[in-house]
Motif scaffolding. Structure first.
Motif, mmCIF file in Angstrom:
data_model
loop_
_atom_site.group_PDB
_atom_site.id
_atom_site.type_symbol
_atom_site.label_atom_id
_atom_site.label_comp_id
_atom_site.label_asym_id
_atom_site.label_seq_id
_atom_site.Cartn_x
_atom_site.Cartn_y
_atom_site.Cartn_z
ATOM 1 N N UNK A 99 -43.031 70.683 67.424
ATOM 2 C CA UNK A 99 -42.052 71.663 66.954
ATOM 3 C C UNK A 99 -40.836 71.725 67.876
ATOM 4 N N UNK A 100 -41.055 71.624 69.171
ATOM 5 C CA UNK A 100 -39.921 71.631 70.095
ATOM 6 C C UNK A 100 -39.024 70.416 69.871
ATOM 7 N N UNK A 101 -39.631 69.259 69.628
ATOM 8 C CA UNK A 101 -38.843 68.063 69.329
ATOM 9 C C UNK A 101 -38.088 68.215 68.020
ATOM 10 N N UNK A 102 -38.742 68.833 67.014
ATOM 11 C CA UNK A 102 -38.070 69.045 65.731
ATOM 12 C C UNK A 102 -36.867 69.976 65.880
ATOM 13 N N UNK A 103 -37.004 71.042 66.662
ATOM 14 C CA UNK A 103 -35.877 71.954 66.878
ATOM 15 C C UNK A 103 -34.729 71.227 67.574
ATOM 16 N N UNK A 104 -35.041 70.412 68.552
ATOM 17 C CA UNK A 104 -34.005 69.682 69.304
ATOM 18 C C UNK A 104 -33.264 68.691 68.407
ATOM 19 N N UNK A 105 -33.990 68.024 67.509
ATOM 20 C CA UNK A 105 -33.365 67.023 66.642
ATOM 21 C C UNK A 105 -32.585 67.674 65.500
ATOM 22 N N UNK A 106 -33.122 68.763 64.941
ATOM 23 C CA UNK A 106 -32.507 69.378 63.765
ATOM 24 C C UNK A 106 -31.337 70.290 64.104
ATOM 25 N N UNK A 107 -31.230 70.750 65.349
ATOM 26 C CA UNK A 107 -30.190 71.719 65.686
ATOM 27 C C UNK A 107 -28.773 71.224 65.391
ATOM 28 N N UNK A 108 -28.389 69.995 65.753
ATOM 29 C CA UNK A 108 -27.027 69.564 65.396
ATOM 30 C C UNK A 108 -26.879 69.143 63.945
ATOM 31 N N UNK A 109 -27.969 68.838 63.252
ATOM 32 C CA UNK A 109 -27.892 68.351 61.873
ATOM 33 C C UNK A 109 -28.007 69.479 60.865
ATOM 34 N N UNK A 110 -29.050 70.292 60.990
ATOM 35 C CA UNK A 110 -29.311 71.386 60.061
ATOM 36 C C UNK A 110 -29.652 72.637 60.862
ATOM 37 N N UNK A 111 -28.642 73.393 61.282
ATOM 38 C CA UNK A 111 -28.901 74.553 62.149
ATOM 39 C C UNK A 111 -29.824 75.584 61.521
ATOM 40 N N UNK A 112 -29.691 75.814 60.209
ATOM 41 C CA UNK A 112 -30.534 76.819 59.564
ATOM 42 C C UNK A 112 -32.011 76.435 59.633
ATOM 43 N N UNK A 113 -32.288 75.180 59.303
ATOM 44 C CA UNK A 113 -33.670 74.702 59.369
ATOM 45 C C UNK A 113 -34.173 74.729 60.808
ATOM 46 N N UNK A 114 -33.283 74.418 61.741
ATOM 47 C CA UNK A 114 -33.681 74.444 63.151
ATOM 48 C C UNK A 114 -34.045 75.855 63.601
ATOM 49 N N UNK A 115 -33.298 76.854 63.128
ATOM 50 C CA UNK A 115 -33.609 78.237 63.495
ATOM 51 C C UNK A 115 -34.950 78.670 62.898
ATOM 52 N N UNK A 116 -35.214 78.268 61.659
ATOM 53 C CA UNK A 116 -36.515 78.589 61.058
ATOM 54 C C UNK A 116 -37.656 77.907 61.822
ATOM 55 N N UNK A 117 -37.418 76.660 62.204
ATOM 56 C CA UNK A 117 -38.427 75.947 62.987
ATOM 57 C C UNK A 117 -38.633 76.609 64.348
#
Length: 227
Positions: free
Chosen positions: A175-193
């Protein structure tokens, strides 16, 4: 350099020296030592109250002969809790994710309970291998099954603690890796993650406490059968 997802469970080294020794010895320095003074600070008071409550709850079902194990089981409980909790901090290593270390805790203590039972009441200890009222044709099969279940107990203790902590750490890293990868691409999904990651961290804190308690509780149950 590409690293494996399971590299977090490898014992870290510095200058060729394994740091697992520091990880194993550090928890004892986290607890304040009691003082001979009549009035102590709140931390020591809460610590002693929790230790007394746990010891009373653990020793109540046991006979007087099992109360000799109070100090050992309480110390083991506090030690496992501290190691498990420290392993949730960033850039730390959790020794209890190593099956070898958990088996080093489980096997000698289980063997000690078995030796006590065979020494003090061998008839009752051997009687656990054959339930009362078993039909005669099933006696050989049940003795074999109960013997296997008896010798698999330390393995179950070690594997249970290792598997629960390992699975939790893997999910946290994913999950930490997913947040790091998704933050610049899809901020909303990153916040949910990130919200799920926060809830999982709270769950892992509970797992760290519960697994230490279950480990010691099962040891006390094995002791109860042999005293």
């Amino acid at each position: 350099m590409m690293t494996s997802l399971f590299d977090q469970f490898a014992s870290p080294t510095m200058l060729g020296i394994p740091l697992i020794v520091i990880a194993v010895m550090l928890p004892w320095t986290m607890f304040p030592s009691p003082t001979p003074q009549w009035v102590t600070n709140r931390v020591i008071t809460i610590q002693m109250w929790l230790a007394n409550r746990f010891t009373n709850q653990l020793m109540t079902p046991l006979s007087l002969g099992g109360h000799k194990w109070a100090l050992l089981l309480t110390s083991l409980m506090l030690y496992l809790i501290t190691i498990n909790m420290l392993g949730l901090l960033p850039y730390t290593f959790t020794p209890t994710t190593q099956l070898s270390m958990n088996m080093g805790f489980a096997f000698p203590l289980w063997l000690a309970t078995l030796i006590i039972g065979m020494r003090d009441q061998p008839t009752m200890s051997l009687g656990h291998l054959l339930p009362e009222g078993t039909p005669v044709p099933l006696i050989p099969a049940l003795i074999v099954i109960e013997t296997i279940s008896l010798f698999i107990r330390p393995l179950a203790l070690g594997v249970r603690l290792t598997a629960n902590l390992t699975a939790g750490h893997l999910l946290i890293q994913l999950l930490a890796t997913a947040v790091y990868v998704l933050l610049p691409l899809m901020p909303t999904v990153a916040l949910l993650t990130a919200a799920v990651f926060f809830l999982l961290t709270l769950l892992e804190i509970a797992v760290a406490l519960i697994q230490a308690y279950v480990f010691v509780l099962l040891l006390s149950l094995y002791l109860q059968e042999n005293i």
